[in-house]
Enzyme design. Structure first.
Site, mmCIF file in Angstrom:
data_model
loop_
_atom_site.group_PDB
_atom_site.id
_atom_site.type_symbol
_atom_site.label_atom_id
_atom_site.label_comp_id
_atom_site.label_asym_id
_atom_site.label_seq_id
_atom_site.Cartn_x
_atom_site.Cartn_y
_atom_site.Cartn_z
ATOM 1 N N LYS A 83 -66.857 48.603 -25.232
ATOM 2 C CA LYS A 83 -68.184 48.569 -24.384
ATOM 3 C C LYS A 83 -68.678 46.953 -24.548
ATOM 4 C CE LYS A 83 -72.642 50.939 -24.779
ATOM 5 N NZ LYS A 83 -73.340 51.716 -25.585
ATOM 6 N N GLU B 187 -80.160 54.437 -22.791
ATOM 7 C CA GLU B 187 -79.880 55.094 -24.200
ATOM 8 C C GLU B 187 -81.148 55.495 -24.809
ATOM 9 O OE1 GLU B 187 -77.320 52.660 -26.253
ATOM 10 O OE2 GLU B 187 -75.503 53.116 -24.667
ATOM 11 N N ASP C 261 -72.562 59.909 -24.250
ATOM 12 C CA ASP C 261 -72.812 58.778 -24.929
ATOM 13 C C ASP C 261 -71.703 58.042 -25.318
ATOM 14 O OD1 ASP C 261 -73.827 56.765 -26.787
ATOM 15 O OD2 ASP C 261 -74.341 57.830 -28.315
ATOM 16 N N ASP D 126 -82.510 51.851 -32.551
ATOM 17 C CA ASP D 126 -81.054 52.246 -32.598
ATOM 18 C C ASP D 126 -80.163 51.239 -33.399
ATOM 19 O OD1 ASP D 126 -78.697 52.763 -31.935
ATOM 20 O OD2 ASP D 126 -79.074 53.261 -29.689
#
Ligand code: ADP
Ligand code: MG
Length: 614
Positions: free
Chosen positions: A85, A185, A23, A209
């Site tokens: 990211k 994800e 992850d 999330d």
């Protein structure tokens, strides 16, 4: 964006080979692996499994990754890279308006190309920086497992586009990892909870999330092993860090201060204590501590008042995602909680209330994505033969044909990997080059879709228009990366490209494109019909003109004059918007010429009437 198809037959991996699941998060990253039939996050020699996604370039040339680097976030922001990211696969133009969120230097020289980050005198790419985090994770896994690791599955947000996925894959390569799959994800999180295993029944799942700096809600449908993303929504600048900021602001205002009244060092102390308070309040009712020379306390009640507006924002996104998927809260079969910030009780209870059901929080929300990635890796290694995962492509892929029309080759919602092809021909005599323009989107006119690539098939031997047979082949692999091949079948001339867009499509753009296509469907259909009629008219006129020129000696005067007159009448209205009128004049011309055309049918002309023209 495409989710990941796993083709069991394709996975020819020897026994005992370990594939890790990673992850690669905005705030935190983790690596996990299957151990004794259970996925487990790895810590290496460190105490915890979480590696903060932070990189610090120290004065002495050392590069620190993770917890050590995190200490420099506020003290030395220019040499400390976080949230890399957010920059993956993006151009300067893409992130132009987000610059204030980064404490480090982002280079703006080439605004269309991928961004670069300057630290001291060196330039770094987001791919290279992410590779440093991946390398740290790989080392941890190697330390703990006592073996070399070369293969991984890496997760990305569901809305990541081709460029962002490709960048993630490249980062893996740089870190010495063969990235077998890029996985969404929310798909990984669902897998960790074992959802989608019951192949008989379809299930609709909401994955909520809330991480450190980002919020994503994804609505998934799982049926027969196919994970389909029905909709995504969220806020790329909303997360647990905002909770920390709210607490810090509250404490400062109690002390009659603002952020400008305290030093960098004091502010860092306050932020760290705020995070500590927030975590403490996930299980306790009161917190007290000291930072920056102040004695501070916080009750859960006050904390919840502070974050209520932020939580409400996430709920609004959830409602929008439901709406976009055409669903109601009661249509959701399961709700999965992901991300460290879902430990906050107010978050959990608010989401449960919205969906009218208990949420899944049995697994560690920090680890759940990595655990799911490890399960995916295990499926790939061939160890779980009862699972077959397929994914689908969310936007149609096609090429531009005459009149600027979108000719779809791989339709939206096709299972990947997939391939499809179609034949085309040329529109001009002796045409040696053919331009192939590749587009993505749902609209009928390419100008409303997104251009992915363009290339030229050259060296087609001279032939009359309509004679060359050009086969265009689209090959979409399991990661959603597209290869386009063009081949002229008579001569064998061929050309191919891999589509890797320079910069990608944002989540919002993607949602917008889908929405627009629905909104404009009616209008598009009408436009398409008119454009098609116009193109057909032009083809007819060209064919008739060529026919007259080649066969003037075999036609009588009435035939020539009659044809010319009907051609003129068609030309007069060809560019108009009345498709029925265009069609009726094409028909008239066709009917008139048919008897003598049949008489002296020319091979090339008959060919020209077949096949679409590029
Ligand atoms: P990302 O996916 O963005 O990398 P994570 O899922 O790791 O982020 O979430 C990190 C966030 O979770 C941070 O803001 C952190 O403070 C928060 N967090 C971690 N533990 C807790 C807890 N016990 N209670 C509330 N928030 C927590
Ligand atoms: Mg995350």
């Amino acid at each position: 964006m495409p989710q990941i198809g796993i083709n069991i037959k394709e996975a020819t991996i020897q026994k005992r080979e370990v594939i890790v699941g990673i992850d690669l998060g905005t705030t935190n990253s983790l690596v996990a692996v299957m151990q004794d039939g259970q996925p487990a996050a790895l810590s290496g020699k460190q105490s915890g499994t979480i590696v903060p996604s932070v990189i610090h370039f120290a004065q002495d040339g050392r590069i620190l990754v993770g917890d050590e680097a995190k200490n420099f976030l506020i003290e030395d922001p220019e040499h400390t890279i976080f949230s890399v990211k957010r920059l993956m696969g993006r151009s300067y133009n893409d992130i132009r308006n987000e610059q204030q969120h980064f404490g480090y230097r982002i280079i703006d020289e080439n605004t269309e190309g991928l961004v670069k980050i300057q630290v001291n005198d060196t330039f770094h790419s987001p791919i290279g920086l992410s590779a440093l985090i991946l390398k740290e994770l790989r080392l941890r896994a190697e330390e703990q497992l006592g073996m070399e690791i070369h293969k991984a599955v890496i997760t990305v947000p569901a809305y990541f586009n081709d460029a962002q996925r490709q960048a993630t894959r490249d980062a893996g390569k740089l870190a010495g990892l063969d990235v077998l799959r890029i996985v969404n994800e929310p798909t990984a999180a669902s897998l960790a909870y074992g959802l989608g295993r019951k192949q008989e029944t379809a299930e609709t799942i909401a994955v909520y999330d809330l991480g450190g700096g980002t919020f994503d809600i994804s609505i998934l449908r799982i049926e027969d092993g196919v994970f389909e993303v029905l909709s995504t929504n969220g806020d790329t600048y909303l997360g647990g860090d905002d909770f920390d900021r709210a607490i810090t602001g509250h404490w400062l205002s109690l002390a009659g201060k603002t952020t400008v009244d305290v030093s960098r060092h004091e502010l860092q102390e306050l932020r760290l204590l705020a995070e500590q308070a927030k975590k403490h309040l996930s299980t306790a009712d009161d917190f007290s501590g000291e930072a920056a020379g102040l004695t501070l306390s916080l009750s859960r009640t006050v904390f919840e008042e502070l974050i209520q507006p932020l939580v409400d924002k996430t709920l609004a996104s959830c409602r929008q995602a439901l709406k976009d998927a055409g669903l109601k809260a009661e249509d959701i079969d399961q709700v999965v909680m992901v991300g460290g910030s879902t430990r906050t009780p107010l978050v959990k209870s608010s989401v449960a209330t919205l969906f009218g059901q208990e949420v899944h929080d049995e697994l560690d929300p920090d680890e759940v994505v990595a655990l799911g990635a490890a399960i995916q890796a295990d499926i790939l290694a061939g160890n779980q033969t009862d699972m077959l995962l397929l994914d689908i492509t969310p936007l149609s892929l096609g090429i531009e044909t005459m009149g600027g029309l979108m000719d779809v080759i791989i339709p939206r919602n096709s299972k990947v990997p997939t391939s499809a092809g179609r034949q085309y021909t040329t529109s001009v005599d002796g045409q040696a080059n053919l331009k192939v323009s590749v587009f993505q989107g749902e609209r009928d006119l390419v100008r409303d879709n997104r251009k992915l690539a363009e290339f030229i098939l050259s060296g087609i031997p001279g032939m009359p228009a309509g004679l060359p047979k050009v086969e265009i082949q689209f090959i979409l692999n399991a990661d959603g990366i597209l290869q386009v091949k063009a081949k002229e079948l008579r001569s064998g001339v061929e050309q191919s490209i891999e589509v890797q867009p320079q910069y990608g499509l944002s989540e919002e753009e993607m949602a917008k494109m889908l929405l627009e296509s629905v909104k404009h469907a009616q209008e598009d259909m009408a436009t398409r019909a008119v454009v098609e009629a116009r193109v057909e008219a032009q083809n007819m006129l060209d064919t008739a003109e060529r026919f007259l020129q080649k066969n003037s000696n075999r036609l009588n005067e009435d035939e020539i004059a009659g044809t010319r007159k009907l051609m003129e009448e068609l030309r007069d209205i060809q560019e108009g918007d009345d498709k029925d009128l265009i069609h009726s004049r094409i028909e008239a011309l066709n009917d008139f010429t048919r008897p003598f055309a049949e008489r002296i049918m020319d091979h090339a002309i008959s060919e020209a009437m077949k096949g679409k023209m590029l």
